[in-house]
Design a protein around this motif. Structure first.
Motif, mmCIF file in Angstrom:
data_model
loop_
_atom_site.group_PDB
_atom_site.id
_atom_site.type_symbol
_atom_site.label_atom_id
_atom_site.label_comp_id
_atom_site.label_asym_id
_atom_site.label_seq_id
_atom_site.Cartn_x
_atom_site.Cartn_y
_atom_site.Cartn_z
ATOM 1 N N LEU A 170 0.838 -1.206 0.000
ATOM 2 C CA LEU A 170 0.000 0.000 0.000
ATOM 3 C C LEU A 170 0.872 1.255 0.000
ATOM 4 C CD1 LEU A 170 -2.960 -0.798 2.425
ATOM 5 C CD2 LEU A 170 -2.864 -0.904 -0.058
ATOM 6 N N GLY A 171 1.972 1.198 0.758
ATOM 7 C CA GLY A 171 2.884 2.332 0.784
ATOM 8 C C GLY A 171 3.540 2.544 -0.572
ATOM 9 N N GLU A 172 3.806 1.418 -1.237
ATOM 10 C CA GLU A 172 4.494 1.472 -2.523
ATOM 11 C C GLU A 172 3.582 1.958 -3.647
ATOM 12 O OE1 GLU A 172 6.961 -1.953 -4.360
ATOM 13 O OE2 GLU A 172 6.955 -2.279 -2.189
ATOM 14 N N PHE A 173 2.322 1.524 -3.587
ATOM 15 C CA PHE A 173 1.392 1.835 -4.675
ATOM 16 C C PHE A 173 0.170 2.601 -4.157
ATOM 17 C CE2 PHE A 173 3.468 -2.247 -5.791
ATOM 18 C CZ PHE A 173 4.159 -1.833 -6.919
ATOM 19 N N PRO A 174 0.280 3.920 -4.171
ATOM 20 C CA PRO A 174 -0.850 4.740 -3.688
ATOM 21 C C PRO A 174 -2.145 4.436 -4.443
ATOM 22 C CG PRO A 174 1.087 6.089 -4.095
ATOM 23 C CD PRO A 174 1.406 4.728 -4.631
ATOM 24 N N ALA A 175 -2.026 4.083 -5.708
ATOM 25 C CA ALA A 175 -3.231 3.792 -6.496
ATOM 26 C C ALA A 175 -3.962 2.588 -5.927
ATOM 27 C CB ALA A 175 -2.862 3.546 -7.954
ATOM 28 N N LEU A 176 -3.184 1.666 -5.369
ATOM 29 C CA LEU A 176 -3.791 0.474 -4.769
ATOM 30 C C LEU A 176 -4.583 0.866 -3.525
ATOM 31 C CD1 LEU A 176 -4.029 -2.620 -4.806
ATOM 32 C CD2 LEU A 176 -1.933 -2.717 -3.452
ATOM 33 N N GLU A 177 -3.983 1.746 -2.744
ATOM 34 C CA GLU A 177 -4.658 2.194 -1.527
ATOM 35 C C GLU A 177 -5.933 2.961 -1.876
ATOM 36 O OE1 GLU A 177 -2.092 4.113 1.272
ATOM 37 O OE2 GLU A 177 -3.584 3.788 2.840
ATOM 38 N N ARG A 178 -5.850 3.786 -2.914
ATOM 39 C CA ARG A 178 -7.023 4.529 -3.345
ATOM 40 C C ARG A 178 -8.139 3.571 -3.749
ATOM 41 N NH1 ARG A 178 -7.841 9.730 -5.249
ATOM 42 N NH2 ARG A 178 -6.330 10.109 -3.595
ATOM 43 N N ARG A 179 -7.739 2.522 -4.460
ATOM 44 C CA ARG A 179 -8.716 1.539 -4.909
ATOM 45 C C ARG A 179 -9.382 0.845 -3.721
ATOM 46 N NH1 ARG A 179 -9.067 0.025 -10.367
ATOM 47 N NH2 ARG A 179 -7.627 1.754 -10.569
ATOM 48 N N LEU A 180 -8.586 0.548 -2.715
ATOM 49 C CA LEU A 180 -9.142 -0.083 -1.516
ATOM 50 C C LEU A 180 -10.141 0.835 -0.830
ATOM 51 C CD1 LEU A 180 -6.332 -2.021 0.353
ATOM 52 C CD2 LEU A 180 -8.232 -2.881 -0.997
ATOM 53 N N LEU A 181 -9.803 2.115 -0.795
ATOM 54 C CA LEU A 181 -10.694 3.091 -0.175
ATOM 55 C C LEU A 181 -12.023 3.135 -0.927
ATOM 56 C CD1 LEU A 181 -10.914 5.165 2.082
ATOM 57 C CD2 LEU A 181 -9.898 6.872 0.563
ATOM 58 N N GLU A 182 -11.941 3.121 -2.239
ATOM 59 C CA GLU A 182 -13.170 3.096 -3.050
ATOM 60 C C GLU A 182 -13.997 1.862 -2.743
ATOM 61 O OE1 GLU A 182 -11.967 3.163 -7.115
ATOM 62 O OE2 GLU A 182 -11.117 5.182 -6.971
#
Lengths: 243, 243
Positions: free
Chosen positions: B129-141
């Motif tokens: 998640l730290g490495e890929f902000p887009a992944l974290e954003r997707r999780l939030l969605e």
DNA sequence: CGAGGGTTTGAATTAGATCAACTCTCGTGG
DNA sequence: CCACGAGAGTTGATCTAATTCAAACCCTCG
């Protein structure tokens, strides 16, 4: 919704002050942001006040704002066309609202006690999220916590008896209050009406009232006033709550 | 839980292949990650298979893994000590699971159809998640979407009649299926048992069965087999679902 | 003091649960 | 090939927890 304070000029020395001195900061996602960066946050926030009974999020409206409650309390709910209502949660200081993926809000929000809140436009909020990964992480944690609470509430609504629902409600209210309820004789304030409690627990006001009366007659609680309940036997109440 | 494939050596040319060719990628949070970076993901994933009836998340167990379903379907549920059960959701390909904030899982998960899943350890997931902000954003969605669904389910459990619950269930099943149900005569597969449906809708199996029979006798649906339902009148069903 | 909202209590009603057969399907083995 | 049995699903009869309908009750506030 009455806006009672304009955002200060971005970058000005005073800009970060409102957030720095905000009483809700410790309870909010905002505390993911360093003191030095608070100005950025303050620059984006529009502070508003909402009076009890006023709605500040309307289900179905375009979801172009995010909210952070800094004072007061509110109820979140969904309505059916014939007026049936389900309250999905009560929220208070520090709660973040409006994390909608769709273009419209999926629920309404109405103040119970006078509410103060910070409003962020959708685009500005996303800009902030990009700028402060810690903020996004905090939001993810919040969302996960709410999801867990939602699942617990589904268990309550789908499988618990009226007695268990009311006991669960009181149990949760007196538990997380990090306040000075040192397991002695927790007194919980009920800012919401019986009707709100009923719509939260999937019951009628009569059943809520009857159930509270019965719990009182059994010595589990005392009801000094309709808006105050004293938990006499937290352990037995908790046992009741879980079946 | 049977591990049927070890993660390939990190950094090897083949490492990213399993993720690149994964049929669930388009439906998963994984598609937030560029092809070139998929190796990092694959290096962290442990692929497993779970047979129907097998539990792969146990409520109360230490929450040290995250899961991504790549095939099959499963049910998520909470149990009370006396055996009462509330199914909080059915999940399928592409669903991300285990976003727990607490140290333990808040629900159990059991396969309905043979499940294939990618498991990530908690620490590795957070590193990603730290490495890929887009992944974290997707999780939030995803979390936000699930929250909306949870609120809808609270409305169902708290305020809808048995008839409306069953109609809502069928309505949702035939709606989001981006499949070829071009509003013609959608046929929905029900991989779960009547008991699962009942525990999802907060009803008993008898009431579910009776309600389905009644909907059939009214010409709204057909029931070619207990696990298949044909929606004859989607519009009327949708109207029923919302009251 | 009286009006009106919110709350409590009581009696009657009912939607859904519970208890109890019965049916259908499917896999097994004689 | 068919009898058998087990498990899931359906249908029927009865029961009950919670709702609905109805009537006080009790604050607060003008």
């Amino acid at each position: 919704m009455a806006v009672f304070s304009r955002p200060p000029t971005p970058g000005s020395p005073l800009a970060q002050e409102p957030c720095l001195s905000c009483g809700a900061r410790a309870d909010s996602v905002c505390n993911a942001i360093e003191d030095a960066d608070l100005g950025r946050l303050a620059a984006f926030a529009v502070v508003s006040e909402v009076q009890p009974g006023q709605t500040f999020i309307e289900e179905g409206d375009p979801a172009d704002s995010f909210f952070n409650l800094t004072a007061g309390s509110a109820k979140l709910y969904k309505l059916m066309t014939d007026g049936r209502r389900q309250i999905t949660g009560f929220v208070g200081r520090g709660h973040f609202l409006g994390l909608a993926v769709s273009a419209t809000y999926a629920f309404s929000a109405e103040a119970i006690e006078p509410v103060r809140l910070c409003r962020f436009s959708r685009v500005r909020m996303f800009r902030l999220l990009g700028e402060f990964p810690a903020l996004e992480r905090r939001l993810l944690e919040r969302a996960a916590t709410e999801l867990v609470a939602a699942q617990e509430q589904m268990l309550l609504l789908g499988r618990k008896t009226a007695r268990e629902r009311v006991a669960s409600f009181l149990d949760v209210l007196c538990r997380p209050g990090a306040g000075p309820c040192g397991r002695a004789a927790p007194v919980v304030a009920l800012p919401m009406s019986r009707s709100d409690i009923a719509d939260y627990l999937g019951l009628t006001i009569e059943t809520v009232s009857r159930t509270l009366s019965r719990l009182r007659s059994e010595g589990l609680i005392e009801i000094p006033s309709p808006t105050t309940i004293r938990i006499c036997d937290p352990a037995r109440l908790a046992a009741l709550a879980s079946g």
